[in-house]
Structure formats: structure tokens, C-alpha cells
Design a protein around this motif. Structure first.
Motif, short mmCIF file in Angstrom:
data_model
loop_
_atom_site.label_atom_id
_atom_site.label_comp_id
_atom_site.label_asym_id
_atom_site.label_seq_id
_atom_site.Cartn_x
_atom_site.Cartn_y
_atom_site.Cartn_z
N ILE A 1 -5.20 11.60 1.81
CA ILE A 1 -3.75 11.57 1.51
C ILE A 1 -3.44 10.76 0.25
O ILE A 1 -2.74 11.23 -0.64
CB ILE A 1 -2.98 11.02 2.73
N LEU A 2 -3.98 9.53 0.17
CA LEU A 2 -3.67 8.69 -1.00
C LEU A 2 -4.17 9.29 -2.32
O LEU A 2 -3.42 9.33 -3.30
CB LEU A 2 -4.22 7.28 -0.80
N PRO A 3 -5.46 9.75 -2.38
CA PRO A 3 -5.89 10.36 -3.64
C PRO A 3 -5.03 11.55 -4.06
O PRO A 3 -4.75 11.72 -5.25
CB PRO A 3 -7.33 10.80 -3.33
N ALA A 4 -4.59 12.35 -3.09
CA ALA A 4 -3.75 13.51 -3.42
C ALA A 4 -2.34 13.09 -3.82
O ALA A 4 -1.65 13.82 -4.54
CB ALA A 4 -3.70 14.46 -2.22
N SER A 5 -1.90 11.90 -3.37
CA SER A 5 -0.53 11.45 -3.63
C SER A 5 -0.42 10.53 -4.84
O SER A 5 0.69 10.15 -5.22
CB SER A 5 0.02 10.70 -2.40
N ILE A 6 -1.55 10.16 -5.43
CA ILE A 6 -1.56 9.18 -6.52
C ILE A 6 -0.57 9.53 -7.66
O ILE A 6 0.17 8.66 -8.11
CB ILE A 6 -2.98 9.00 -7.10
N PRO A 7 -0.54 10.78 -8.14
CA PRO A 7 0.40 11.08 -9.24
C PRO A 7 1.86 10.77 -8.89
O PRO A 7 2.58 10.16 -9.68
CB PRO A 7 0.20 12.58 -9.49
N LEU B 1 5.98 4.12 -9.18
CA LEU B 1 5.68 2.76 -9.62
C LEU B 1 6.15 2.52 -11.06
O LEU B 1 6.64 1.43 -11.39
CB LEU B 1 4.18 2.49 -9.51
N ARG B 2 6.00 3.55 -11.91
CA ARG B 2 6.48 3.41 -13.30
C ARG B 2 7.99 3.24 -13.34
O ARG B 2 8.52 2.39 -14.09
CB ARG B 2 6.07 4.62 -14.14
N ILE B 3 8.69 4.02 -12.52
CA ILE B 3 10.15 3.87 -12.46
C ILE B 3 10.51 2.50 -11.89
O ILE B 3 11.42 1.82 -12.39
CB ILE B 3 10.77 4.99 -11.59
N THR B 4 9.78 2.07 -10.86
CA THR B 4 10.04 0.77 -10.24
C THR B 4 9.87 -0.36 -11.24
O THR B 4 10.68 -1.28 -11.30
CB THR B 4 9.11 0.56 -9.04
N ARG C 1 3.88 1.80 -20.90
CA ARG C 1 2.60 2.28 -21.45
C ARG C 1 1.42 1.78 -20.62
O ARG C 1 0.47 2.51 -20.35
CB ARG C 1 2.42 1.80 -22.90
N ILE C 2 1.48 0.50 -20.21
CA ILE C 2 0.41 -0.07 -19.40
C ILE C 2 0.29 0.66 -18.07
O ILE C 2 -0.82 1.00 -17.62
CB ILE C 2 0.66 -1.58 -19.17
N MET C 3 1.43 0.95 -17.44
CA MET C 3 1.41 1.68 -16.18
C MET C 3 0.85 3.08 -16.36
O MET C 3 0.12 3.60 -15.50
CB MET C 3 2.82 1.76 -15.59
N MET C 4 1.16 3.71 -17.49
CA MET C 4 0.65 5.06 -17.77
C MET C 4 -0.87 5.04 -17.88
O MET C 4 -1.57 5.91 -17.35
CB MET C 4 1.26 5.59 -19.07
N ILE C 5 -1.41 4.01 -18.56
CA ILE C 5 -2.87 3.89 -18.72
C ILE C 5 -3.54 3.64 -17.37
O ILE C 5 -4.57 4.24 -17.05
CB ILE C 5 -3.21 2.78 -19.73
N ILE C 6 -2.95 2.76 -16.55
CA ILE C 6 -3.50 2.49 -15.22
C ILE C 6 -3.48 3.75 -14.37
O ILE C 6 -4.44 4.05 -13.64
CB ILE C 6 -2.72 1.35 -14.53
N GLN C 7 -2.40 4.53 -14.48
CA GLN C 7 -2.30 5.79 -13.73
C GLN C 7 -3.43 6.73 -14.11
O GLN C 7 -4.05 7.36 -13.25
CB GLN C 7 -0.94 6.45 -13.99
N LYS C 8 -3.73 6.80 -15.41
CA LYS C 8 -4.82 7.68 -15.86
C LYS C 8 -6.17 7.18 -15.38
O LYS C 8 -7.08 7.97 -15.11
CB LYS C 8 -4.80 7.78 -17.38
N LEU C 9 -6.31 5.86 -15.25
CA LEU C 9 -7.58 5.29 -14.78
C LEU C 9 -7.85 5.64 -13.33
O LEU C 9 -9.01 5.85 -12.94
CB LEU C 9 -7.57 3.77 -14.95
N VAL C 10 -6.79 5.66 -12.50
CA VAL C 10 -7.01 5.85 -11.06
C VAL C 10 -6.78 7.29 -10.61
O VAL C 10 -7.06 7.61 -9.45
CB VAL C 10 -6.09 4.91 -10.24
N SER C 11 -6.28 8.16 -11.50
CA SER C 11 -6.02 9.54 -11.12
C SER C 11 -7.21 10.41 -11.52
O SER C 11 -7.90 10.13 -12.50
CB SER C 11 -4.76 10.06 -11.81
N PHE C 12 -7.39 11.48 -10.76
CA PHE C 12 -8.43 12.44 -11.13
C PHE C 12 -7.88 13.36 -12.21
O PHE C 12 -6.68 13.64 -12.26
CB PHE C 12 -8.92 13.24 -9.92
N ASP C 13 -8.77 13.84 -13.08
CA ASP C 13 -8.36 14.70 -14.20
C ASP C 13 -8.94 16.09 -13.98
O ASP C 13 -10.14 16.25 -13.78
CB ASP C 13 -8.89 14.10 -15.51
#
Length: 363
Positions: A279-285, A291-294, A349-361
């Protein structure tokens, strides 16, 4: 190698530099010249146009305020005093300068003044630390609290305080919203039962949250030596900003692909394994979008909360400068405005980079 470098700068959010790099390498000259003009030259020109418009507007308002000040002096004190006021204003005397929108040059001088002030305060802190080092060592050995510097904080110190508060508030928001969002996303009954509470609390003003949190903290920590202003500020920030993460996490969890859940059932995964491996890996995006909005909302409401609570930070700095009314106070407020905006942009920008680090591509 070139391909990896291009992918890296795109990953860092610097994709607008790609046509410039290709142009230096002689690739598709006509196409990349057009892209450089559109993506680099046009934005740079827009900055100069913006500065020009600001300078024109500041000059126009300055002249209006100047004439108003001269006419008021003439009406109150006579023609000779009005002429003397005009000469004083034209000389650049700070005491006579009209209080209006500062020009870009004034803002630059305001930034220099803030930096000079920061260096001066840093030197005072260093001198204080050296002066009290021996005494504090003795107090520490005796189990006593060290003597702390209680002088005025600099602009840079205010920035550090605001960042500390916003990260504490953001972590509180994530700690509350993500687990709650997972639970609500997994249970349709809970989701429909508690939706009305979320919809009512989500648009509540930061002012109201600040007052509610103040009531609770001042009662609970009445006899505590804790920094109540910091605690009130970061909890208020957390409650104001948690809703985007809560809603997005709930939506992300509730909309996980049914095929993933069916595979989880076939493998007979336990509840925690199902949550953390499926569930969490599929919900990460969706979660990171929340979190970015928060984080953006946290930074935005923090300034208002600091201003209202008079707690240390950029919000308090802006209010103090507004109340101060010194000749360069307006310029310092504009400097603070751009610093607040730049920090907000960098946090995103920092949150965007962290998102890319933990999300699958997918690529």
C-alpha cells in the motif's frame, strides 16, 4: 556520459539548462537557440523588466508622498518651512525621507544593512561566549544552567528560528496525518464517518488554531520552564498544515490498484506487511504531493503565526520593522519578503528531490 549529466540536471529540477548545454556541444543549433531564448533569456529579461517596473512605481509613489509632505508642512508651518522641508528631502536626509515603497536600490541597501547587523551581532555573541566560558564551565560542573546570551537576534538568527519551527511543525503534521490517512484509506466506514470532521477543520484559520493551542499549552505547561512560544508556534503550524497530507494519503491508500491488493491476498501478507510492502509504495506519489503542499502551507502560516504570537522568527521580524518605522524599515521588510519566498521555493525543491529518491521510476 552526456545523457547521464542531462538526466541528473533534470532530476535536480534544472532541466531548463539542457538546451544551453546542447548548444555548447553544437547539437541542433537552431532548435536550441530558440529554447535558450524561451527558457533562459526571456526569464532573465523578465527579471530586469520587473525591477524596472518596481523602480518606476517606487519613484512615482515617492514623488506623491514627497509633495504630500511638503504641502502638509506648508499648511501647518508656512512657506519657509515647506521650502526647508523640500531641501531636506532632496538632500537625502533620513529624517525627512518620505515613507513610501522602497526602490530596488533601497532594498539592496536594506539587505546590506541586515548583513552588517548580523556580523555585528555575531561578534557580540562570540565576545559574550568567550567572556562567560570560564563561568559557564563552573556553573555546568555545579549542575547549574549556563548563562545565555539574551541580546537582540539578527536577521539570519530569525531565519534559523523560523526554519527550526517550520520543520518541527511539518514533522508533527506528517506524524499525525500519514498514519491517520492510512487508517482512513483502508476503512471506508471510518472514511465516511470522519469526513465531516476533516471538512470542517480543514479551512480553519491559523489565528483560531493559534488561540486554541495557546489555551491548551499554557494550561498544560503552566509550571514548566519549556519554551512555550516555540511549542505553541510549531503545534499551531502542524495543525494548520496537516490536512493536505491527510487527504492525499487517504486518497492514495483508498485508490491502490486492486490487482496489487489481490496479489497481497494470494501471498497471505499480514496487515503490516501489506501496508509497508504494497500500500505505501503504491501511495508514495500521492503522499508526497500532500507533503509538498503541507510544507508550503507550513511555511506560509508560520509567518502569520509568528507575527500574531510575537514569537521569534521572520514573522516577528517583519512586524517589528513595520512598527519601528525607521528610514530603511520598508526596505528590510521587502528583503524579508523575498527571503521568505526564496526559502519557500527551496523547501519545495528539496521535497521534490526527496520524492524522486523514494519513488519508483517507470523509466
Amino acid at each position: 556520459m552526456d545523457s547521464k549529466f542531462i538526466k541528473t540536471i533534470k532530476w535536480l529540477g534544472l532541466g531548463f539548462l539542457e538546451p544551453l548545454i546542447n548548444l555548447f556541444q553544437g547539437k541542433e543549433t537552431d532548435k536550441n537557440v530558440r529554447l535558450v531564448l524561451r527558457q533562459i533569456i526571456a526569464p532573465v529579461l523578465s527579471v530586469f523588466i520587473f525591477l524596472g517596473v518596481c523602480n518606476f512605481g517606487a519613484s512615482y509613489l515617492y514623488n506623491i508622498e514627497k509633495e504630500r509632505k511638503i504641502e502638509k508642512t506648508r499648511a501647518d508651518q508656512g512657506g519657509a518651512a515647506a521650502e526647508e522641508m523640500e531641501r531636506c528631502i532632496d538632500s537625502g536626509e533620513a529624517s525627512c525621507k518620505p515613507n513610501s515603497l522602497p526602490s530596488p536600490g533601497d532594498v539592496k541597501e536594506g539587505a546590506k544593512a541586515l548583513w552588517a547587523d548580523h556580523k555585528k551581532i555575531s561578534e557580540s555573541k562570540k565576545a559574550f561566549k568567550n567572556k562567560t566560558a570560564k563561568i559557564n564551565a563552573q556553573r555546568k560542573a555545579s549542575g547549574l544552567e549556563p548563562i545565555k546570551y539574551t541580546g537582540r537576534p539578527s536577521f539570519v538568527d530569525q531565519i534559523k528560528t523560523s526554519l527550526k519551527t517550520v520543520f518541527a511543525g511539518f514533522l508533527l503534521a506528517a506524524f499525525l496525518a500519514i498514519p491517520a490517512g492510512i487508517v482512513l484509506g483502508l476503512s471506508e466506514t471510518l472514511r465516511s464517518s470522519l469526513n465531516w470532521i476533516i471538512q470542517i477543520l480543514k479551512p480553519v484559520s491559523p489565528v483560531v488554531w493559534l488561540l486554541l493551542v495557546s489555551m491548551v499549552i499554557k494550561t498544560v505547561l503552566a509550571n514548566s520552564d519549556s519554551d512555550k512560544s516555540f511549542i505553541i508556534s510549531f503545534i499551531s503550524v502542524g495543525f494548520c498544515s496537516m490536512w493536505a497530507t491527510l487527504v492525499n494519503t487517504t486518497m492514495g491508500v483508498s485508490s491502490v490498484d486492486k490487482d496489487f491488493l489481490n496479489v497481497s491476498k494470494v501471498l497471505r501478507l499480514g496487515v503490516f506487511s501489506n501496508v509497508f510492502k504494497v500500500i505505501l509504495p503504491a501511495s508514495i506519489p500521492m503522499i508526497f504531493t500532500g507533503l509538498r503542499i503541507t510544507l508550503s502551507v507550513s511555511w506560509m502560516v508560520l509567518i502569520a503565526i509568528e507575527l500574531l504570537a510575537q514569537s521569534p522568527g521572520l514573522g516577528s521580524f517583519v512586524w517589528e520593522e513595520f512598527q519601528n518605522g525607521a528610514s530603511n524599515s520598508n526596505a528590510k521588510i521587502i528583503v524579508a519578503m523575498f527571503v521568505i519566498g526564496f526559502i519557500g521555493f527551496m523547501l519545495d525543491r528539496i521535497m521534490m528531490i526527496i520524492q524522486k529518491l523514494v519513488s519508483f521510476d517507470n523509466n
